[in-house]
Scaffold this motif. Structure first.
Motif, PDB file in Angstrom:
ATOM      1  N   GLY A 139      51.780  13.261   9.056  1.00 41.49           N
ATOM      2  CA  GLY A 139      52.887  13.414  10.048  1.00 41.49           C
ATOM      3  C   GLY A 139      53.994  12.644  10.425  1.00 41.49           C
ATOM      4  N   PHE A 140      53.086  10.778  10.363  1.00 36.86           N
ATOM      5  CA  PHE A 140      53.482  10.639  11.099  1.00 36.86           C
ATOM      6  C   PHE A 140      54.607   9.680  10.048  1.00 36.86           C
ATOM      7  CE2 PHE A 140      53.789   6.073  13.500  1.00 36.86           C
ATOM      8  CZ  PHE A 140      54.653   6.559  14.725  1.00 36.86           C
ATOM      9  N   LEU A 141      54.703   9.635   9.093  1.00 37.29           N
ATOM     10  CA  LEU A 141      54.820   8.698   8.823  1.00 37.29           C
ATOM     11  C   LEU A 141      55.983   9.640   7.849  1.00 37.29           C
ATOM     12  CD1 LEU A 141      52.203   6.302   7.133  1.00 37.29           C
ATOM     13  CD2 LEU A 141      54.067   5.703   8.998  1.00 37.29           C
ATOM     14  N   HIS A 142      56.109  10.872   7.878  1.00 39.33           N
ATOM     15  CA  HIS A 142      56.740  12.236   6.911  1.00 39.33           C
ATOM     16  C   HIS A 142      56.599  11.675   5.361  1.00 39.33           C
ATOM     17  CE1 HIS A 142      58.171  13.614  10.548  1.00 39.33           C
ATOM     18  NE2 HIS A 142      58.865  12.195  10.757  1.00 39.33           N
ATOM     19  N   VAL A 143      55.014  11.866   5.060  1.00 42.84           N
ATOM     20  CA  VAL A 143      54.861  11.267   3.747  1.00 42.84           C
ATOM     21  C   VAL A 143      54.263  12.583   2.571  1.00 42.84           C
ATOM     22  CG1 VAL A 143      54.287   8.865   3.667  1.00 42.84           C
ATOM     23  CG2 VAL A 143      52.866  10.174   3.743  1.00 42.84           C
ATOM     24  N   ALA A 144      55.169  12.312   1.226  1.00 42.03           N
ATOM     25  CA  ALA A 144      54.617  13.541   0.457  1.00 42.03           C
ATOM     26  C   ALA A 144      54.078  13.196  -0.534  1.00 42.03           C
ATOM     27  CB  ALA A 144      55.271  14.972   1.033  1.00 42.03           C
ATOM     28  N   GLY A 145      53.644  14.106  -1.188  1.00 42.49           N
ATOM     29  CA  GLY A 145      53.671  13.473  -3.085  1.00 42.49           C
ATOM     30  C   GLY A 145      52.662  12.885  -2.970  1.00 42.49           C
ATOM     31  N   ILE A 146      52.989  11.599  -4.439  1.00 42.61           N
ATOM     32  CA  ILE A 146      52.201  10.301  -4.342  1.00 42.61           C
ATOM     33  C   ILE A 146      52.081  10.077  -3.669  1.00 42.61           C
ATOM     34  CG2 ILE A 146      53.826   9.379  -5.742  1.00 42.61           C
ATOM     35  CD1 ILE A 146      50.661  10.209  -7.446  1.00 42.61           C
ATOM     36  N   THR A 147      53.324   9.538  -2.042  1.00 39.42           N
ATOM     37  CA  THR A 147      52.197   9.053  -1.480  1.00 39.42           C
ATOM     38  C   THR A 147      51.055   9.549  -0.553  1.00 39.42           C
ATOM     39  OG1 THR A 147      54.573   8.452  -1.698  1.00 39.42           O
ATOM     40  CG2 THR A 147      53.133   7.077   0.470  1.00 39.42           C
ATOM     41  N   LEU A 148      51.473  10.285  -0.765  1.00 41.18           N
ATOM     42  CA  LEU A 148      50.407  10.862   0.474  1.00 41.18           C
ATOM     43  C   LEU A 148      48.957  10.606  -0.446  1.00 41.18           C
ATOM     44  CD1 LEU A 148      49.440  12.447   2.962  1.00 41.18           C
ATOM     45  CD2 LEU A 148      49.442  14.639   1.406  1.00 41.18           C
ATOM     46  N   ILE A 149      48.739  10.387  -1.295  1.00 45.21           N
ATOM     47  CA  ILE A 149      47.119  10.814  -1.861  1.00 45.21           C
ATOM     48  C   ILE A 149      46.914   8.896  -2.075  1.00 45.21           C
ATOM     49  CG2 ILE A 149      46.490  10.625  -5.009  1.00 45.21           C
ATOM     50  CD1 ILE A 149      48.563  13.192  -4.821  1.00 45.21           C
ATOM     51  N   VAL A 150      48.220   8.386  -2.100  1.00 44.32           N
ATOM     52  CA  VAL A 150      47.363   6.699  -1.984  1.00 44.32           C
ATOM     53  C   VAL A 150      47.247   6.939  -0.460  1.00 44.32           C
ATOM     54  CG1 VAL A 150      48.843   4.474  -1.851  1.00 44.32           C
ATOM     55  CG2 VAL A 150      49.272   5.775  -3.664  1.00 44.32           C
ATOM     56  N   LEU A 151      47.939   6.936  -0.058  1.00 41.78           N
ATOM     57  CA  LEU A 151      47.252   7.600   1.469  1.00 41.78           C
ATOM     58  C   LEU A 151      45.887   8.273   1.927  1.00 41.78           C
ATOM     59  CD1 LEU A 151      47.691   6.450   4.709  1.00 41.78           C
ATOM     60  CD2 LEU A 151      49.129   8.459   4.454  1.00 41.78           C
ATOM     61  N   GLY A 152      45.331   8.793   1.530  1.00 43.78           N
ATOM     62  CA  GLY A 152      44.633   9.552   1.239  1.00 43.78           C
ATOM     63  C   GLY A 152      43.487   8.199   0.387  1.00 43.78           C
ATOM     64  N   VAL A 153      43.618   7.986  -0.216  1.00 43.45           N
ATOM     65  CA  VAL A 153      42.691   7.554  -1.333  1.00 43.45           C
ATOM     66  C   VAL A 153      42.514   5.812  -0.739  1.00 43.45           C
ATOM     67  CG1 VAL A 153      42.161   5.670  -2.724  1.00 43.45           C
ATOM     68  CG2 VAL A 153      42.390   8.205  -3.471  1.00 43.45           C
ATOM     69  N   ALA A 154      43.683   5.202   0.380  1.00 43.58           N
ATOM     70  CA  ALA A 154      43.213   4.458   1.187  1.00 43.58           C
ATOM     71  C   ALA A 154      42.445   4.162   2.741  1.00 43.58           C
ATOM     72  CB  ALA A 154      44.754   3.416   1.512  1.00 43.58           C
ATOM     73  N   VAL A 155      42.686   5.748   3.099  1.00 46.45           N
ATOM     74  CA  VAL A 155      42.075   5.969   3.986  1.00 46.45           C
ATOM     75  C   VAL A 155      40.531   6.485   3.782  1.00 46.45           C
ATOM     76  CG1 VAL A 155      41.732   7.702   6.234  1.00 46.45           C
ATOM     77  CG2 VAL A 155      43.721   6.509   5.092  1.00 46.45           C
ATOM     78  N   SER A 156      40.287   6.946   2.999  1.00 49.94           N
ATOM     79  CA  SER A 156      39.016   7.698   2.171  1.00 49.94           C
ATOM     80  C   SER A 156      37.873   7.016   2.247  1.00 49.94           C
ATOM     81  CB  SER A 156      39.131   8.593   1.443  1.00 49.94           C
ATOM     82  OG  SER A 156      40.457  10.026   2.083  1.00 49.94           O
ATOM     83  N   LEU A 157      38.230   5.458   1.399  1.00 46.81           N
ATOM     84  CA  LEU A 157      37.213   4.465   0.709  1.00 46.81           C
ATOM     85  C   LEU A 157      36.549   3.977   1.586  1.00 46.81           C
ATOM     86  CD1 LEU A 157      39.402   2.727  -1.503  1.00 46.81           C
ATOM     87  CD2 LEU A 157      37.986   4.088  -2.383  1.00 46.81           C
ATOM     88  N   PRO A 158      36.831   3.656   2.898  1.00 44.10           N
ATOM     89  CA  PRO A 158      36.098   3.038   4.416  1.00 44.10           C
ATOM     90  C   PRO A 158      35.532   4.353   4.585  1.00 44.10           C
ATOM     91  CG  PRO A 158      38.140   2.654   4.496  1.00 44.10           C
ATOM     92  CD  PRO A 158      38.484   3.164   3.394  1.00 44.10           C
ATOM     93  N   ALA A 159      35.487   4.938   4.685  1.00 43.73           N
ATOM     94  CA  ALA A 159      34.800   6.964   4.657  1.00 43.73           C
ATOM     95  C   ALA A 159      33.708   7.125   3.671  1.00 43.73           C
ATOM     96  CB  ALA A 159      35.894   8.160   5.137  1.00 43.73           C
ATOM     97  N   VAL A 160      33.742   6.983   2.625  1.00 45.44           N
ATOM     98  CA  VAL A 160      32.512   6.769   1.567  1.00 45.44           C
ATOM     99  C   VAL A 160      32.147   5.797   1.843  1.00 45.44           C
ATOM    100  CG1 VAL A 160      32.454   7.026  -0.435  1.00 45.44           C
ATOM    101  CG2 VAL A 160      34.337   7.926   0.197  1.00 45.44           C
ATOM    102  N   TRP A 161      32.397   4.791   1.999  1.00 47.37           N
ATOM    103  CA  TRP A 161      31.935   2.904   2.274  1.00 47.37           C
ATOM    104  C   TRP A 161      30.276   3.884   3.443  1.00 47.37           C
ATOM    105  CZ3 TRP A 161      31.306  -0.456   6.304  1.00 47.37           C
ATOM    106  CH2 TRP A 161      30.354  -0.664   6.295  1.00 47.37           C
ATOM    107  N   ALA A 162      31.350   3.887   4.596  1.00 41.10           N
ATOM    108  CA  ALA A 162      30.403   4.708   5.755  1.00 41.10           C
ATOM    109  C   ALA A 162      29.095   5.812   5.390  1.00 41.10           C
ATOM    110  CB  ALA A 162      31.393   4.687   7.238  1.00 41.10           C
ATOM    111  N   CYS A 163      29.637   6.713   4.367  1.00 41.49           N
ATOM    112  CA  CYS A 163      28.262   7.732   4.720  1.00 41.49           C
ATOM    113  C   CYS A 163      27.538   7.140   3.278  1.00 41.49           C
ATOM    114  CB  CYS A 163      29.282   8.766   2.988  1.00 41.49           C
ATOM    115  SG  CYS A 163      30.616   9.715   4.296  1.00 41.49           S
TER     116      CYS A 163
END
Length: 95
Positions: free
Chosen positions: A54-78
């Motif tokens: 919402g802050f960066l106004h991203v959508a589409g493939i950029t949102l997927i890339v952002l999601g993967v970039a943020v989710s990788l440390p979360a998966v490692w933490a789990c």
């Protein structure tokens, strides 16, 4: 503090003949701790992705890339939490 008192206060050495206990309650405890902490991490991860998109106004493939970039440390933490919970629950000194 003398050397004798320092040796008395140290933790006992792990005996290699003592094996980790695998019990149903140990498995349930490790699973419960992992699910509890994993769900908190997942909700924080989803909130971070929502806020950043919402802050960066991203959508589409950029949102997927952002999601993967943020989710990788979360998966490692789990995974790290699951390993720590299993070590704690299967340690014979805790049972």
């Amino acid at each position: 503090m003398s050397q004798q008192t320092a040796k008395e206060q140290s933790l006992p050495a792990t005996d290699p003949s003592i094996h980790n206990k695998i019990t149903a309650l140990g498995i349930l405890g490790a699973l419960a701790a992992t699910v509890l902490m994993g769900s908190e991490i997942a909700f924080a991860d989803a909130a971070a992705i929502w806020a950043l998109s919402g802050f960066l106004h991203v959508a589409g493939i950029t949102l997927i890339v952002l999601g993967v970039a943020v989710s990788l440390p979360a998966v490692w933490a789990c995974i790290a939490i699951a390993r720590l919970a299993w070590r704690a629950e299967s340690d014979p000194r805790n049972n």
